[in-house]
Design a protein around this motif. Structure first.
Motif, PDB file in Angstrom:
ATOM      1  N   ALA A  14       0.428  -0.795  -0.303  1.00 27.48           N
ATOM      2  CA  ALA A  14      -0.081   0.143   0.004  1.00 27.48           C
ATOM      3  C   ALA A  14       1.160   1.294  -0.093  1.00 27.48           C
ATOM      4  O   ALA A  14       1.566   1.449   0.622  1.00 27.48           O
ATOM      5  CB  ALA A  14      -1.057  -0.115   1.500  1.00 27.48           C
ATOM      6  N   VAL A  15       0.855   2.503  -1.027  1.00 30.00           N
ATOM      7  CA  VAL A  15       1.483   3.423  -1.379  1.00 30.00           C
ATOM      8  C   VAL A  15       0.325   4.353  -1.016  1.00 30.00           C
ATOM      9  O   VAL A  15      -0.863   4.785  -1.801  1.00 30.00           O
ATOM     10  CB  VAL A  15       2.253   3.123  -2.025  1.00 30.00           C
ATOM     11  CG1 VAL A  15       3.242   4.610  -2.255  1.00 30.00           C
ATOM     12  CG2 VAL A  15       2.654   2.117  -2.346  1.00 30.00           C
ATOM     13  N   PRO A  16       0.826   5.925  -0.034  1.00 28.14           N
ATOM     14  CA  PRO A  16      -0.428   6.373   0.314  1.00 28.14           C
ATOM     15  C   PRO A  16       0.013   7.838  -1.135  1.00 28.14           C
ATOM     16  O   PRO A  16       1.050   7.964  -1.985  1.00 28.14           O
ATOM     17  CB  PRO A  16       0.177   7.707   0.904  1.00 28.14           C
ATOM     18  CG  PRO A  16       1.291   7.219   1.440  1.00 28.14           C
ATOM     19  CD  PRO A  16       1.960   5.828   0.740  1.00 28.14           C
ATOM     20  N   THR A  17      -1.168   8.494  -2.196  1.00 30.68           N
ATOM     21  CA  THR A  17      -1.634   8.440  -3.072  1.00 30.68           C
ATOM     22  C   THR A  17      -1.409  10.139  -2.645  1.00 30.68           C
ATOM     23  O   THR A  17      -1.385  10.265  -1.703  1.00 30.68           O
ATOM     24  CB  THR A  17      -3.267   8.816  -3.661  1.00 30.68           C
ATOM     25  OG1 THR A  17      -3.527   9.048  -2.836  1.00 30.68           O
ATOM     26  CG2 THR A  17      -3.227   6.581  -4.360  1.00 30.68           C
ATOM     27  N   ARG A  18      -1.656  10.575  -3.631  1.00 26.57           N
ATOM     28  CA  ARG A  18      -0.683  12.400  -3.208  1.00 26.57           C
ATOM     29  C   ARG A  18      -1.952  12.741  -4.230  1.00 26.57           C
ATOM     30  O   ARG A  18      -1.246  14.136  -4.034  1.00 26.57           O
ATOM     31  CB  ARG A  18       0.133  12.861  -4.118  1.00 26.57           C
ATOM     32  CG  ARG A  18       1.662  12.723  -3.815  1.00 26.57           C
ATOM     33  CD  ARG A  18       2.563  12.470  -4.433  1.00 26.57           C
ATOM     34  NE  ARG A  18       4.128  11.864  -4.079  1.00 26.57           N
ATOM     35  CZ  ARG A  18       4.891  12.472  -3.433  1.00 26.57           C
ATOM     36  NH1 ARG A  18       4.962  13.875  -3.242  1.00 26.57           N
ATOM     37  NH2 ARG A  18       6.164  11.807  -3.085  1.00 26.57           N
ATOM     38  N   THR A  19      -3.456  12.893  -4.312  1.00 25.48           N
ATOM     39  CA  THR A  19      -4.617  13.283  -4.326  1.00 25.48           C
ATOM     40  C   THR A  19      -5.181  14.564  -3.270  1.00 25.48           C
ATOM     41  O   THR A  19      -5.563  15.081  -4.185  1.00 25.48           O
ATOM     42  CB  THR A  19      -5.469  12.448  -5.001  1.00 25.48           C
ATOM     43  OG1 THR A  19      -5.904  11.901  -3.988  1.00 25.48           O
ATOM     44  CG2 THR A  19      -4.571  12.280  -5.954  1.00 25.48           C
ATOM     45  N   GLN A  20      -4.747  13.845  -2.569  1.00 25.34           N
ATOM     46  CA  GLN A  20      -5.741  14.454  -1.127  1.00 25.34           C
ATOM     47  C   GLN A  20      -5.221  16.059  -0.672  1.00 25.34           C
ATOM     48  O   GLN A  20      -6.160  16.943  -1.215  1.00 25.34           O
ATOM     49  CB  GLN A  20      -5.528  13.833   0.323  1.00 25.34           C
ATOM     50  CG  GLN A  20      -6.223  14.552   1.288  1.00 25.34           C
ATOM     51  CD  GLN A  20      -5.982  13.155   2.654  1.00 25.34           C
ATOM     52  OE1 GLN A  20      -5.109  12.918   3.127  1.00 25.34           O
ATOM     53  NE2 GLN A  20      -6.778  13.944   3.725  1.00 25.34           N
ATOM     54  N   PRO A  21      -3.912  16.515  -1.387  1.00 30.38           N
ATOM     55  CA  PRO A  21      -3.695  17.866  -1.357  1.00 30.38           C
ATOM     56  C   PRO A  21      -4.044  17.903  -2.247  1.00 30.38           C
ATOM     57  O   PRO A  21      -4.362  19.856  -2.399  1.00 30.38           O
ATOM     58  CB  PRO A  21      -2.195  17.642  -1.358  1.00 30.38           C
ATOM     59  CG  PRO A  21      -2.107  16.814  -0.492  1.00 30.38           C
ATOM     60  CD  PRO A  21      -2.264  15.306  -0.958  1.00 30.38           C
ATOM     61  N   ILE A  22      -4.243  17.837  -3.335  1.00 35.78           N
ATOM     62  CA  ILE A  22      -4.702  18.446  -4.859  1.00 35.78           C
ATOM     63  C   ILE A  22      -5.924  18.568  -3.933  1.00 35.78           C
ATOM     64  O   ILE A  22      -6.441  19.632  -4.830  1.00 35.78           O
ATOM     65  CB  ILE A  22      -4.365  17.786  -5.705  1.00 35.78           C
ATOM     66  CG1 ILE A  22      -3.087  17.665  -6.055  1.00 35.78           C
ATOM     67  CG2 ILE A  22      -5.175  17.494  -7.169  1.00 35.78           C
ATOM     68  CD1 ILE A  22      -2.412  16.137  -6.834  1.00 35.78           C
ATOM     69  N   ARG A  23      -6.900  17.690  -3.858  1.00 34.27           N
ATOM     70  CA  ARG A  23      -8.162  17.305  -3.570  1.00 34.27           C
ATOM     71  C   ARG A  23      -8.842  19.017  -2.534  1.00 34.27           C
ATOM     72  O   ARG A  23      -9.581  19.757  -3.039  1.00 34.27           O
ATOM     73  CB  ARG A  23      -8.823  16.050  -3.176  1.00 34.27           C
ATOM     74  CG  ARG A  23      -8.572  15.582  -3.990  1.00 34.27           C
ATOM     75  CD  ARG A  23      -9.441  14.441  -4.005  1.00 34.27           C
ATOM     76  NE  ARG A  23      -9.589  13.532  -4.435  1.00 34.27           N
ATOM     77  CZ  ARG A  23      -9.565  11.840  -4.351  1.00 34.27           C
ATOM     78  NH1 ARG A  23      -9.750  11.475  -3.589  1.00 34.27           N
ATOM     79  NH2 ARG A  23     -10.246  11.297  -5.285  1.00 34.27           N
ATOM     80  N   ALA A  24      -7.718  18.883  -2.084  1.00 30.87           N
ATOM     81  CA  ALA A  24      -8.020  20.983  -0.985  1.00 30.87           C
ATOM     82  C   ALA A  24      -7.895  21.930  -1.478  1.00 30.87           C
ATOM     83  O   ALA A  24      -8.327  22.424  -1.109  1.00 30.87           O
ATOM     84  CB  ALA A  24      -6.702  19.840   0.499  1.00 30.87           C
ATOM     85  N   LEU A  25      -6.335  21.651  -2.297  1.00 32.48           N
ATOM     86  CA  LEU A  25      -6.344  23.173  -3.294  1.00 32.48           C
ATOM     87  C   LEU A  25      -7.617  23.362  -4.294  1.00 32.48           C
ATOM     88  O   LEU A  25      -7.892  24.615  -3.837  1.00 32.48           O
ATOM     89  CB  LEU A  25      -5.041  22.925  -3.908  1.00 32.48           C
ATOM     90  CG  LEU A  25      -4.667  24.040  -4.283  1.00 32.48           C
ATOM     91  CD1 LEU A  25      -4.213  25.345  -3.938  1.00 32.48           C
ATOM     92  CD2 LEU A  25      -3.389  23.499  -5.471  1.00 32.48           C
ATOM     93  N   LEU A  26      -7.909  22.089  -4.224  1.00 31.16           N
ATOM     94  CA  LEU A  26      -9.397  22.278  -5.554  1.00 31.16           C
ATOM     95  C   LEU A  26     -10.653  22.899  -5.027  1.00 31.16           C
ATOM     96  O   LEU A  26     -11.557  23.584  -5.300  1.00 31.16           O
ATOM     97  CB  LEU A  26      -9.195  20.715  -6.802  1.00 31.16           C
ATOM     98  CG  LEU A  26      -8.717  20.884  -7.410  1.00 31.16           C
ATOM     99  CD1 LEU A  26      -8.358  19.130  -7.853  1.00 31.16           C
ATOM    100  CD2 LEU A  26      -7.874  21.526  -8.443  1.00 31.16           C
TER     101      LEU A  26
END
Length: 177
Positions: A14-26
Motif C-alpha cells: 500500500a502506497v499513499p496517493t498524492r491526491t489529498q492535497p490536490i483535492r484540498a487545493l481544488l
C-alpha cells in the motif's frame, strides 16, 4: 480519524496517493471562486452604474465650459440639424451638458433615480448617435471612421453598459417596490 487514499505498488504494498492535497487545493479554489461570484453578483452592476454615471457627469460638465469639450463643434452642428436651426451654439452646449450631467447624477444616485436617469440617458444616446446619419462626412473618412466617428462608435460600449444596468434597476413582473 482520516483515512489516506492508497494505491498498491508493483510489490503489492500500500502506497499513499498524492491526491489529498490536490483535492484540498481544488476545494479551496472552488470556495474562493464561489465567494468571488457572490461578491461580483452583488457589486458589479452597482459599480457599473456609478462608473457610467461618473463618465456622463464628467463629459457633460466639460460642455459647460466653452472650448473644453473636444466635441463642441459636433454638438453644435448636431443640435442645429436636429432642431432645424432653432437651437445651436452655446445653447446647444448647455442643453447637452444639462442632459448628460442629469443622466449621470441620476444613475449615481441609484434606485428610482437610476430608472429616470436611464430614460434621460436614452434621449442623450439619440443625440450622441445622430451624427452618424446627420453628419456622415464628420463620422466617416475615406479609410473608415474618422477620429470623431471613433468617438461616437465607442458609445456602443456605454449603451451596452446602460442595458446591463437597466436589466437590474427596471421593475418587471414580480419586482414591485
Amino acid at each position: 480519524m482520516t483515512t489516506i487514499p492508497v494505491t498498491h505498488g508493483a510489490a503489492g504494498l500500500a502506497v499513499p496517493t498524492r491526491t489529498q492535497p490536490i483535492r484540498a487545493l481544488l476545494a479551496l479554489e472552488a470556495r474562493a471562486e464561489a465567494g468571488t461570484k457572490v461578491f461580483l453578483e452583488r457589486w458589479s452592476i452597482p459599480a457599473l452604474r456609478v462608473a457610467l454615471g461618473a463618465v456622463f457627469v464628467v463629459f457633460g460638465a466639460l460642455k459647460f465650459v466653452p472650448g473644453a469639450s473636444p466635441v463642441e463643434s459636433l454638438v453644435m452642428q448636431t443640435w442645429d440639424k436636429l432642431t432645424f436651426g432653432l437651437v445651436g451654439g452655446q445653447a446647444a452646449m448647455i442643453a447637452t451638458a444639462l442632459i448628460e450631467v442629469a443622466a449621470g447624477a441620476l444613475l449615481i444616485l441609484g434606485g428610482a433615480f437610476a430608472r429616470i436617469g436611464l430614460v434621460v440617458l436614452a434621449l442623450a444616446f439619440i443625440g450622441i448617435l445622430s451624427p452618424i446619419v446627420l453628419l456622415p462626412a464628420e463620422v466617416f473618412g475615406t479609410a473608415g471612421p474618422t477620429l470623431t466617428g471613433q468617438y461616437i462608435f465607442k458609445n456602443a460600449v456605454l449603451i451596452a453598459a446602460a442595458l446591463v444596468i437597466a436589466s437590474r434597476v427596471l421593475r418587471g413582473p414580480g419586482r414591485v417596490r
